[in-house]
Design an enzyme around this catalytic site. Sequence first.
Site, short mmCIF file in Angstrom:
data_model
loop_
_atom_site.label_atom_id
_atom_site.label_comp_id
_atom_site.label_asym_id
_atom_site.label_seq_id
_atom_site.Cartn_x
_atom_site.Cartn_y
_atom_site.Cartn_z
N GLN A 1 -3.09 -19.19 -4.77
CA GLN A 1 -3.28 -17.93 -4.05
C GLN A 1 -1.94 -17.66 -3.35
O GLN A 1 -1.67 -18.21 -2.29
CB GLN A 1 -4.45 -18.06 -3.05
CG GLN A 1 -4.55 -16.92 -2.03
CD GLN A 1 -4.64 -15.54 -2.66
OE1 GLN A 1 -5.40 -15.31 -3.59
NE2 GLN A 1 -3.82 -14.61 -2.18
N CYS A 2 -1.13 -16.82 -3.95
CA CYS A 2 0.25 -16.66 -3.47
C CYS A 2 0.43 -15.58 -2.42
O CYS A 2 1.37 -15.65 -1.61
CB CYS A 2 1.18 -16.40 -4.64
SG CYS A 2 1.39 -17.86 -5.68
N GLN A 3 -0.40 -14.55 -2.44
CA GLN A 3 -0.22 -13.50 -1.44
C GLN A 3 -0.55 -14.07 -0.07
O GLN A 3 -1.55 -14.79 0.04
CB GLN A 3 -1.13 -12.31 -1.74
CG GLN A 3 -0.75 -11.06 -0.95
CD GLN A 3 -1.64 -9.85 -1.26
OE1 GLN A 3 -2.68 -9.97 -1.87
NE2 GLN A 3 -1.22 -8.69 -0.82
N GLY B 1 -12.38 -12.43 -1.36
CA GLY B 1 -13.36 -11.84 -2.25
C GLY B 1 -12.75 -11.73 -3.64
O GLY B 1 -13.37 -12.08 -4.64
N GLU C 1 -5.89 -9.66 -6.91
CA GLU C 1 -5.53 -8.82 -8.05
C GLU C 1 -4.42 -9.40 -8.92
O GLU C 1 -3.51 -8.69 -9.33
CB GLU C 1 -5.10 -7.45 -7.52
CG GLU C 1 -3.79 -7.41 -6.69
CD GLU C 1 -3.96 -7.68 -5.20
OE1 GLU C 1 -4.94 -8.34 -4.82
OE2 GLU C 1 -3.08 -7.24 -4.43
N HIS D 1 -11.94 -2.49 -6.80
CA HIS D 1 -10.81 -2.65 -5.89
C HIS D 1 -9.67 -3.43 -6.55
O HIS D 1 -8.53 -2.97 -6.61
CB HIS D 1 -11.27 -3.34 -4.60
CG HIS D 1 -10.17 -3.57 -3.62
ND1 HIS D 1 -9.91 -2.73 -2.56
CD2 HIS D 1 -9.25 -4.54 -3.55
CE1 HIS D 1 -8.88 -3.18 -1.89
NE2 HIS D 1 -8.45 -4.29 -2.46
N GLU D 2 -10.00 -4.60 -7.08
CA GLU D 2 -8.94 -5.42 -7.69
C GLU D 2 -8.35 -4.73 -8.90
O GLU D 2 -7.14 -4.78 -9.13
CB GLU D 2 -9.48 -6.81 -8.05
CG GLU D 2 -10.15 -7.58 -6.90
CD GLU D 2 -9.38 -7.59 -5.59
OE1 GLU D 2 -8.14 -7.47 -5.62
OE2 GLU D 2 -10.01 -7.70 -4.53
N HIS E 1 -5.79 -2.12 -8.02
CA HIS E 1 -4.46 -2.67 -7.71
C HIS E 1 -3.53 -2.67 -8.92
O HIS E 1 -2.31 -2.74 -8.77
CB HIS E 1 -4.59 -4.11 -7.20
CG HIS E 1 -4.81 -4.24 -5.73
ND1 HIS E 1 -3.97 -3.69 -4.79
CD2 HIS E 1 -5.77 -4.91 -5.03
CE1 HIS E 1 -4.41 -4.00 -3.57
NE2 HIS E 1 -5.51 -4.74 -3.69
N GLU F 1 -2.95 -1.73 0.12
CA GLU F 1 -4.39 -1.83 0.36
C GLU F 1 -5.06 -0.50 0.72
O GLU F 1 -6.19 -0.25 0.32
CB GLU F 1 -4.70 -2.89 1.41
CG GLU F 1 -4.25 -4.31 1.01
CD GLU F 1 -4.93 -4.87 -0.24
OE1 GLU F 1 -5.95 -4.29 -0.70
OE2 GLU F 1 -4.42 -5.88 -0.78
N ASP G 1 -0.62 -13.79 7.41
CA ASP G 1 -1.99 -14.32 7.41
C ASP G 1 -2.66 -14.17 8.78
O ASP G 1 -3.87 -14.01 8.86
CB ASP G 1 -1.99 -15.82 7.05
CG ASP G 1 -1.73 -16.05 5.57
OD1 ASP G 1 -1.91 -15.10 4.79
OD2 ASP G 1 -1.35 -17.18 5.22
N TYR H 1 -6.50 -1.40 5.25
CA TYR H 1 -7.33 -0.88 4.17
C TYR H 1 -8.00 0.42 4.60
O TYR H 1 -7.89 1.45 3.96
CB TYR H 1 -8.45 -1.86 3.80
CG TYR H 1 -8.05 -3.18 3.21
CD1 TYR H 1 -7.30 -4.10 3.94
CD2 TYR H 1 -8.44 -3.55 1.93
CE1 TYR H 1 -6.96 -5.34 3.40
CE2 TYR H 1 -8.11 -4.78 1.39
CZ TYR H 1 -7.37 -5.67 2.14
OH TYR H 1 -7.04 -6.88 1.60
N ARG I 1 -15.20 -18.21 1.60
CA ARG I 1 -14.70 -16.85 1.80
C ARG I 1 -14.58 -16.53 3.29
O ARG I 1 -15.58 -16.46 4.01
CB ARG I 1 -15.63 -15.85 1.11
CG ARG I 1 -15.07 -14.46 1.07
CD ARG I 1 -15.93 -13.51 0.27
NE ARG I 1 -15.35 -12.17 0.33
CZ ARG I 1 -15.94 -11.08 -0.09
NH1 ARG I 1 -17.15 -11.16 -0.62
NH2 ARG I 1 -15.36 -9.90 0.01
N1 BES Z 1 -4.93 -8.47 -2.21
C1 BES Z 1 -6.15 -8.64 -1.52
C2 BES Z 1 -6.38 -10.05 -1.02
C3 BES Z 1 -5.29 -10.57 -0.11
C4 BES Z 1 -4.65 -9.75 0.81
C5 BES Z 1 -4.94 -11.89 -0.18
C6 BES Z 1 -3.66 -10.27 1.63
C7 BES Z 1 -3.95 -12.40 0.64
C8 BES Z 1 -3.31 -11.59 1.55
C9 BES Z 1 -7.35 -8.22 -2.37
O1 BES Z 1 -7.08 -7.13 -3.18
C10 BES Z 1 -8.43 -7.78 -1.43
O2 BES Z 1 -8.21 -6.86 -0.71
N2 BES Z 1 -9.57 -8.46 -1.44
C11 BES Z 1 -10.68 -8.14 -0.58
C12 BES Z 1 -11.72 -7.34 -1.29
C13 BES Z 1 -11.68 -5.88 -1.05
C14 BES Z 1 -12.82 -5.19 -1.77
C15 BES Z 1 -11.65 -5.45 0.38
C16 BES Z 1 -11.34 -9.44 -0.17
O3 BES Z 1 -10.91 -10.48 -0.65
O4 BES Z 1 -12.26 -9.40 0.62
ZN ZN Z 2 -6.74 -5.34 -2.14
#
Ligand code: BES
Ligand code: ZN
Length: 590
Positions: free
Chosen positions: A126-128, A257, A260, A284-285, A288, A307, A364, A372, A541
Amino acid sequence: MKIIDPHSFADLEQGQITHIDFVMDVDFSSRSLRGEAQYRLDRPAHDSFFLDTRSLGLERVHAGEHDLKWELDRSDPILGQRLHLKGLDGVSSFSIEFTSGAQASALQWLAPEQTAGGRHPFLFSQCQSIHARSIFPCQDTPSVRFTYTARLQVPEPLVAVMAAAPAEAGSGAATTWYSFSMPQAIPAYLFGLAVGNIAWQDVGPRCRVYAEPEVLEAAAWEFADTEQRLKEAEKLFGPYVWDRYDLLVMPPAFPFGGMENPRLTFLTPTLLVGDRSRTNLVSHELAHSWTGNLVTNATWEDFWLNEGWTTYAQMRIDEALEGRDRAQLSAAIERERMLENMRLFGMDSDPTRLKYSMQGVDPDAVFSNIPYQKGYAFLVLLEQSVGRQAFDQFIKKYITTYRFQSLTTEGFVAFLERELPRTGDQVDIQEWLYGTGFPDSAPAIRSTLLDDAVGRIQAYQTGKRPTGQEVANWRPGQIHLFLRMLPEQIPVDDCRYFESLFGFKESRDFDLLSAFYTIAIRSGYQDVFSNVEELVGRVGRGLYLKPLYRSMVQTEWARPLARPLFERCRSGYHSITAVAIEQILAGAGV
Ligand code: BES
Ligand code: ZN
């Protein structure tokens, strides 16, 4: 425009990585990934070249036969360590031998008991936002893109997948190797790999679901409409350029959750509720693939561009697939969550701004759904100010203009002013982007499903609990919203009533269960604690865990239970999640 990324040591004036060839060996016994990466630059490098790293073992840096001088010369608690290659004499390619150990913040190594099957270990990345640097040295900024190939060697009988095109595979002694190539250039945060007992099933011409065999059938059913979703997205944003859109359903420890990763979205198994009610997360994904993966935020200060746009795009896809009423229901839940997050950070705090200086701030630590939902609201206002037709053209032009590029917020504003010059008369762009809190000018969210849930809340406030008949046809989203709108604390007897009314004892819907347990804890309904223990011990999660731990530390009876529970579960959590929960506990003095 020169981009300054406060989260990377890279100096783009020294040159940019354009391609990497990886050879990596995955070793579960030492929980390490040992490899060599060969880098290609866009121009010959002279003297110094800086790369990002974090807790990496570095063995050797060389260009062809001759060794290069290097030093880890700067270190920062958030950024990691700067790898300084020295004395370069015009090389435009070099190789680094490295080891990414058990501490790598981008990797989670799962024991067999943490998987659905229980027999094989599992590894995923999980790099982001800034964790790629803990797997391999890189210019870990979203403003640099590279193509890559990779060859992964994994123990038999495990399977390796990557967010790339699979190429060949073959077997060695007790190992299997898998090779991949990624022809579309990506920023480092979209590098992705997973290794485990992984099977697959095609659900469409461009879409395949990967999962452990134990959950594959359920996963393929839940996500059967992915190709249709892809077609809707293409109508809105133009052709899908990543060839395939596959899904990988992760073990329950996955901290998000969804993620992408291009060509291969990573998903939490908590979406497998058996009624396809969570597939908007796939929208959502998938979205992206245009907003984020194609047009990329230049730095993490511009995260809302990824986002906020993706949330807007997701809503448009869901509106087309399930109608506006349902799509707006989930928007209402997310807005409630956003307002709660704003209150937690403080209504005047920086994290409530769409853009602010993040120098010295760990992405983080400030992650929330504010970029978002505030971003989404801003884009809806822009849409309303010019009308949907004009805005749809704007979207297409936005994508084609910036595809495979990175964009700052300021770059976006310049584009907006050029393409839709009159929006500034109606929308206070500066306030929306740089101001704190949630502007009064925000567009309202309307849905009859929402009205129904609000009506039941109003009745509850006058002492009338909803009857089974009244909620018989409720969507999960309505139940969620109802729970969220309840007072902070309710009588224990009402907790029991809602538990049975909504069938929570039998439910596997962690989204609803997390919302219910949160209020049950605050209300002193102690009977739920064993269920809470089970949930937080199984699911990784963060979105579900954080509110539960937060409610525990806020409540007298549960407060002493929070730390021991966390210590029991901690080894199963991803480091991102563990750090976030530690922050909640420590912040409350627990
Ligand atoms: N790119 C994000 C997840 C993310 C953001 C990971 C920042 C690490 C740092 C992904 O697209 C995302 O937004 N996931 C959401 C779901 C969305 C429907 C709101 C999640 O994981 O809850
Ligand atoms: Zn996202």
